[in-house]
Design a protein around this motif. Structure first.
Motif, PDB file in Angstrom:
ATOM      1  N   LYS A   1       0.836  -1.198   0.000  1.00  0.00           N
ATOM      2  CA  LYS A   1       0.000   0.000   0.000  1.00  0.00           C
ATOM      3  C   LYS A   1       0.875   1.256   0.000  1.00  0.00           C
ATOM      4  N   LYS A   2       1.936   1.244   0.797  1.00  0.00           N
ATOM      5  CA  LYS A   2       2.857   2.373   0.870  1.00  0.00           C
ATOM      6  C   LYS A   2       3.587   2.561  -0.445  1.00  0.00           C
ATOM      7  N   ASN A   3       4.082   1.462  -1.031  1.00  0.00           N
ATOM      8  CA  ASN A   3       4.798   1.567  -2.300  1.00  0.00           C
ATOM      9  C   ASN A   3       3.900   2.109  -3.408  1.00  0.00           C
ATOM     10  N   SER A   4       2.649   1.647  -3.437  1.00  0.00           N
ATOM     11  CA  SER A   4       1.719   2.122  -4.460  1.00  0.00           C
ATOM     12  C   SER A   4       1.498   3.621  -4.337  1.00  0.00           C
ATOM     13  N   ALA A   5       1.387   4.095  -3.099  1.00  0.00           N
ATOM     14  CA  ALA A   5       1.117   5.516  -2.869  1.00  0.00           C
ATOM     15  C   ALA A   5       2.358   6.375  -3.081  1.00  0.00           C
TER      16      ALA A   5
END
Length: 238
Positions: free
Chosen positions: A8-12
């Motif tokens: 989720k962090k990488n996507s954002a």
């Protein structure tokens, strides 16, 4: 849970994330079989020496829907992005073993809609195979995301996507203004049965195939935005 938060962090923050082992070998085989058995004479099928593509692939090959949207994938989407998202575009890409198809860095700046009309903030209209595309306000693109299901192992030798990390946070980019020497490029290697999540505004491209191995991908775009003034997504599936 920590792994989910990392994706989720990488996507954002980075604009992409790779998650392997989402689909089994049998599930991938069933997808390939459904595509191979489809009627390829329609206008939505594009075939050349370097590329075979099917636009609106979930409509043209309806057997794919249940094969693609497994409980595992649906749960992952809900956990990463929430339940309010729906499908707005589906494309199948097949980069053959001997493909010289090269894609320069670009952003996915258009969406597919049902008609052309005068709507404030929607510009640069085009039409391909009876499907209208338009560049929407940037807020829509910022909220959208893409899932690419890899039917083959993909690496830098057979045209894996290369991306510029974090470029999706800079709005619409003009390539001539970017100093690529100062940017971080990543080759997104994905196993067969894995997925790549990416934001449409991330700068991405791909190189030519050099290892005589094909690259087949099902490309799915999702949105949580309702379009204004009677304009509708041309391929919406809840």
């Amino acid at each position: 849970m920590d792994e989910l938060l990392n994706h989720k962090k990488n996507s954002a923050e980075l604009g992409f994330s790779v998650i392997n082992s989402i689909f089994s070998k049998d599930e991938i085989t069933n997808m390939i079989t459904a595509i191979d058995n489809a009627n390829s004479s329609k206008d939505t099928f594009r075939k050349s020496a370097d590329l075979f593509a099917i636009r609106q692939v979930l409509q043209e090959v309806p057997a794919l829907y249940d094969l693609v949207f497994t409980d595992k994938l649906k749960t992952l989407i809900d956990q990463l992005f929430g339940e309010q998202y729906f499908l707005v575009k589906s494309i199948y890409f097949d980069k053959p073993e001997t493909s010289n198809w090269y894609v320069a860095y670009h952003q996915d700046l258009t969406i597919s809609v049902d008609k052309k009309m005068d709507v404030p903030g929607f510009r640069l209209w085009t039409k391909k195979q009876n499907q209208f595309a338009v560049q929407p306000p940037i807020a829509i693109l910022e909220n959208n995301f893409t899932i690419r299901i890899h039917l083959d192992q993909t690496n830098e030798q057979n045209g894996a996507l290369k991306v510029i990390e974090g470029s999706h946070l800079k709005g619409v980019n003009r390539l001539e203004t970017i100093d690529f020497a100062k940017e971080k490029e990543t080759i997104c290697c994905v196993e067969a049965g894995g997925i790549m999540i990416m934001k449409p505004l991330i700068l991405h491209g791909s190189n030519r195939t050099t290892n005589n191995q094909r690259r087949r991908v099902i490309h799915l775009e999702f949105s949580n935005s309702e379009l204004p003034n009677g304009l509708h997504w041309s391929e919406r599936i809840n």
